[in-house]
Motif scaffolding. Structure first.
Motif, short mmCIF file in Angstrom:
data_model
loop_
_atom_site.label_atom_id
_atom_site.label_comp_id
_atom_site.label_asym_id
_atom_site.label_seq_id
_atom_site.Cartn_x
_atom_site.Cartn_y
_atom_site.Cartn_z
N THR A 16 75.21 56.59 58.53
CA THR A 16 73.80 56.74 58.85
C THR A 16 73.52 56.25 60.27
N GLU A 17 72.30 56.45 60.70
CA GLU A 17 71.90 55.99 62.03
C GLU A 17 72.03 54.47 62.15
N ILE A 18 71.66 53.76 61.11
CA ILE A 18 71.78 52.30 61.13
C ILE A 18 73.24 51.88 61.18
N ASP A 19 74.10 52.58 60.44
CA ASP A 19 75.53 52.30 60.50
C ASP A 19 76.03 52.45 61.94
N MET A 20 75.60 53.50 62.61
CA MET A 20 76.00 53.75 64.00
C MET A 20 75.52 52.63 64.91
N VAL A 21 74.29 52.19 64.72
CA VAL A 21 73.75 51.09 65.53
C VAL A 21 74.59 49.83 65.35
N LEU A 22 74.94 49.52 64.11
CA LEU A 22 75.77 48.34 63.83
C LEU A 22 77.15 48.48 64.46
N LEU A 23 77.78 49.63 64.30
CA LEU A 23 79.09 49.86 64.91
C LEU A 23 79.04 49.75 66.42
N LYS A 24 78.01 50.36 67.02
CA LYS A 24 77.87 50.30 68.48
C LYS A 24 77.75 48.87 68.98
N GLU A 25 76.95 48.06 68.29
CA GLU A 25 76.77 46.67 68.72
C GLU A 25 78.07 45.88 68.59
N LEU A 26 78.77 46.06 67.48
CA LEU A 26 80.04 45.36 67.30
C LEU A 26 81.07 45.80 68.34
N TYR A 27 81.06 47.07 68.69
CA TYR A 27 81.99 47.60 69.69
C TYR A 27 81.60 47.14 71.10
N ARG A 28 80.32 47.27 71.40
CA ARG A 28 79.83 46.97 72.75
C ARG A 28 80.11 45.53 73.15
N THR A 29 79.87 44.61 72.26
CA THR A 29 80.03 43.20 72.59
C THR A 29 81.44 42.69 72.36
N ASN A 30 82.21 43.42 71.52
CA ASN A 30 83.58 43.03 71.18
C ASN A 30 83.68 41.56 70.77
N LYS A 31 82.72 41.14 69.96
CA LYS A 31 82.75 39.78 69.45
C LYS A 31 82.53 39.79 67.95
N GLU A 32 82.80 38.66 67.34
CA GLU A 32 82.56 38.52 65.91
C GLU A 32 81.13 38.06 65.70
N TYR A 33 80.47 38.66 64.74
CA TYR A 33 79.08 38.32 64.41
C TYR A 33 79.00 37.88 62.96
N SER A 34 78.04 37.04 62.68
CA SER A 34 77.66 36.80 61.28
C SER A 34 76.61 37.86 60.94
N VAL A 35 76.36 38.05 59.66
CA VAL A 35 75.33 39.00 59.24
C VAL A 35 73.98 38.60 59.85
N LEU A 36 73.68 37.32 59.80
CA LEU A 36 72.41 36.82 60.33
C LEU A 36 72.27 37.11 61.83
N GLU A 37 73.33 36.88 62.59
CA GLU A 37 73.28 37.15 64.03
C GLU A 37 73.02 38.63 64.31
N LEU A 38 73.71 39.50 63.59
CA LEU A 38 73.50 40.94 63.79
C LEU A 38 72.10 41.35 63.39
#
Length: 97
Positions: A16-38
């Protein structure tokens, strides 16, 4: 007639569009996130964020690693997630032309 989804159910889309947004953010920053941070970074609802991340983990596009001796986990995009994201980005560029 389309079947009405219940609360918390995914539609028939694999990504979905939200899935893409989450993937883009994880890729763009190349860092580990907690659910809360994302959730806070992207201004998403907690339940929605968890539901989408659970799906992305289930299909192998995001990895979830538990932090020992805590109740936390960190999320990171996987190699498959990066490849799917790049493929979808190329497809969307062609569609938008």
């Amino acid at each position: 007639m389309a079947k009405k989804r219940g609360h918390g159910e995914r539609g028939s889309s694999i990504i979905t569009e939200i899935d893409m947004v989450l993937l883009k953010e994880l890729y763009r920053t190349n860092k580990e996130y907690s659910v809360l941070e994302l959730k806070e970074k992207l201004n998403l609802a907690n339940l929605s964020t968890r539901r989408h991340l659970n799906w992305l983990v289930q299909i192998g596009l995001v990895s979830r690693t538990k932090i020992p001796k805590t109740n936390r986990a960190v999320l990171k995009i996987t190699q498959d997630g990066e490849e799917v994201l790049m493929l979808l980005e190329r497809i969307l560029k062609k569609v938008r032309k």
